[in-house]
Design a protein around this motif. Structure first.
Motif, PDB file in Angstrom:
ATOM      1  N   MET A   1      12.993  -5.548 -45.035  1.00 51.38           N
ATOM      2  CA  MET A   1      14.027  -6.015 -45.919  1.00 51.38           C
ATOM      3  C   MET A   1      13.582  -5.869 -47.379  1.00 51.38           C
ATOM      4  N   LEU A   2      12.351  -6.279 -47.683  1.00 51.94           N
ATOM      5  CA  LEU A   2      11.846  -6.176 -49.052  1.00 51.94           C
ATOM      6  C   LEU A   2      11.821  -4.725 -49.512  1.00 51.94           C
ATOM      7  N   HIS A   3      11.377  -3.841 -48.628  1.00 52.98           N
ATOM      8  CA  HIS A   3      11.316  -2.425 -48.953  1.00 52.98           C
ATOM      9  C   HIS A   3      12.711  -1.907 -49.343  1.00 52.98           C
ATOM     10  N   GLU A  13      20.859  -0.899 -58.230  1.00 53.16           N
ATOM     11  CA  GLU A  13      21.667  -1.952 -57.613  1.00 53.16           C
ATOM     12  C   GLU A  13      21.064  -3.316 -57.903  1.00 53.16           C
ATOM     13  N   SER A  14      21.918  -4.315 -57.985  1.00 50.94           N
ATOM     14  CA  SER A  14      21.435  -5.684 -58.163  1.00 50.94           C
ATOM     15  C   SER A  14      21.155  -6.300 -56.795  1.00 50.94           C
ATOM     16  N   VAL A  15      20.457  -7.411 -56.809  1.00 49.93           N
ATOM     17  CA  VAL A  15      20.178  -8.128 -55.567  1.00 49.93           C
ATOM     18  C   VAL A  15      21.493  -8.572 -54.926  1.00 49.93           C
ATOM     19  N   GLU A  16      22.407  -9.024 -55.738  1.00 54.72           N
ATOM     20  CA  GLU A  16      23.689  -9.491 -55.230  1.00 54.72           C
ATOM     21  C   GLU A  16      24.469  -8.365 -54.531  1.00 54.72           C
ATOM     22  N   GLN A  17      24.337  -7.143 -55.026  1.00 56.36           N
ATOM     23  CA  GLN A  17      25.018  -6.012 -54.393  1.00 56.36           C
ATOM     24  C   GLN A  17      24.340  -5.625 -53.082  1.00 56.36           C
ATOM     25  N   SER A  18      23.035  -5.780 -52.996  1.00 55.06           N
ATOM     26  CA  SER A  18      22.275  -5.407 -51.801  1.00 55.06           C
ATOM     27  C   SER A  18      22.381  -6.447 -50.696  1.00 55.06           C
ATOM     28  N   GLN A  19      22.525  -7.697 -51.049  1.00 57.05           N
ATOM     29  CA  GLN A  19      22.450  -8.809 -50.099  1.00 57.05           C
ATOM     30  C   GLN A  19      23.370  -8.678 -48.889  1.00 57.05           C
ATOM     31  N   PRO A  20      24.642  -8.289 -49.016  1.00 55.29           N
ATOM     32  CA  PRO A  20      25.504  -8.220 -47.834  1.00 55.29           C
ATOM     33  C   PRO A  20      25.064  -7.185 -46.786  1.00 55.29           C
ATOM     34  N   ASP A  21      24.290  -6.195 -47.204  1.00 57.24           N
ATOM     35  CA  ASP A  21      23.863  -5.139 -46.283  1.00 57.24           C
ATOM     36  C   ASP A  21      22.534  -5.445 -45.599  1.00 57.24           C
ATOM     37  N   PRO A  25      15.306 -10.002 -39.923  1.00 57.82           N
ATOM     38  CA  PRO A  25      14.839  -9.423 -38.660  1.00 57.82           C
ATOM     39  C   PRO A  25      14.292 -10.426 -37.641  1.00 57.82           C
ATOM     40  N   THR A  26      13.779 -11.585 -38.087  1.00 56.94           N
ATOM     41  CA  THR A  26      13.175 -12.543 -37.152  1.00 56.94           C
ATOM     42  C   THR A  26      13.474 -13.969 -37.593  1.00 56.94           C
ATOM     43  N   GLY A  27      13.135 -14.908 -36.747  1.00 55.47           N
ATOM     44  CA  GLY A  27      13.276 -16.320 -37.096  1.00 55.47           C
ATOM     45  C   GLY A  27      14.616 -16.887 -36.709  1.00 55.47           C
ATOM     46  N   LYS A  28      14.863 -18.113 -37.148  1.00 58.27           N
ATOM     47  CA  LYS A  28      16.089 -18.794 -36.734  1.00 58.27           C
ATOM     48  C   LYS A  28      17.347 -18.183 -37.358  1.00 58.27           C
ATOM     49  N   ARG A  29      17.203 -17.430 -38.437  1.00 56.52           N
ATOM     50  CA  ARG A  29      18.361 -16.762 -39.057  1.00 56.52           C
ATOM     51  C   ARG A  29      18.445 -15.284 -38.675  1.00 56.52           C
ATOM     52  N   LYS A  30      17.751 -14.918 -37.607  1.00 58.71           N
ATOM     53  CA  LYS A  30      17.731 -13.525 -37.144  1.00 58.71           C
ATOM     54  C   LYS A  30      19.160 -13.013 -36.964  1.00 58.71           C
ATOM     55  N   GLY A  31      19.390 -11.807 -37.510  1.00 53.12           N
ATOM     56  CA  GLY A  31      20.697 -11.168 -37.390  1.00 53.12           C
ATOM     57  C   GLY A  31      21.700 -11.565 -38.450  1.00 53.12           C
ATOM     58  N   ARG A  32      21.346 -12.505 -39.321  1.00 48.45           N
ATOM     59  CA  ARG A  32      22.254 -12.943 -40.376  1.00 48.45           C
ATOM     60  C   ARG A  32      21.792 -12.384 -41.716  1.00 48.45           C
ATOM     61  N   ASN A  33      22.635 -12.509 -42.714  1.00 50.58           N
ATOM     62  CA  ASN A  33      22.279 -12.064 -44.057  1.00 50.58           C
ATOM     63  C   ASN A  33      21.371 -13.091 -44.716  1.00 50.58           C
TER      64      ASN A  33
END
Length: 84
Positions: A1-3, A13-21, A25-33
């Motif tokens: 994700m960082l890469h 691109e801004s962080v805000e523009q990248s965030q929805p895409d 990858p892991t943890g309790k929020r796996k699969g979410r933005n």
């Protein structure tokens, strides 16, 4: 994700523009933005790792020692770069 964020920021691109895409990858929020705050926190940690690689290497060595039940001893003080 960082890469991905670093590449997209380099492309303007801004962080805000990248965030929805992005997807966690892991943890309790796996699969979410991830939240925008989480992305900025990851970017700040990346900057610190790049600025202080010796501290990161020492932390990894200390952690490895703790994993085998060794307690790392005191380290000699490193002089401040500005005082040299």
């Amino acid at each position: 994700m960082l890469h991905t964020v670093l590449q997209r920021r380099a492309g303007g691109e801004s962080v805000e523009q990248s965030q929805p895409d992005l997807i966690v990858p892991t943890g309790k929020r796996k699969g979410r933005n991830p939240s925008v705050a989480s992305i900025y926190r990851a970017l700040a940690e990346h900057v610190n790792r790049e600025a202080h690689p010796e501290a990161v290497a020492q932390a990894h060595a200390d952690f490895a020692a703790l994993q085998v039940n060794e307690v790392p001893g005191p380290r000699p003080a490193i002089p401040d770069r500005t005082s040299l």
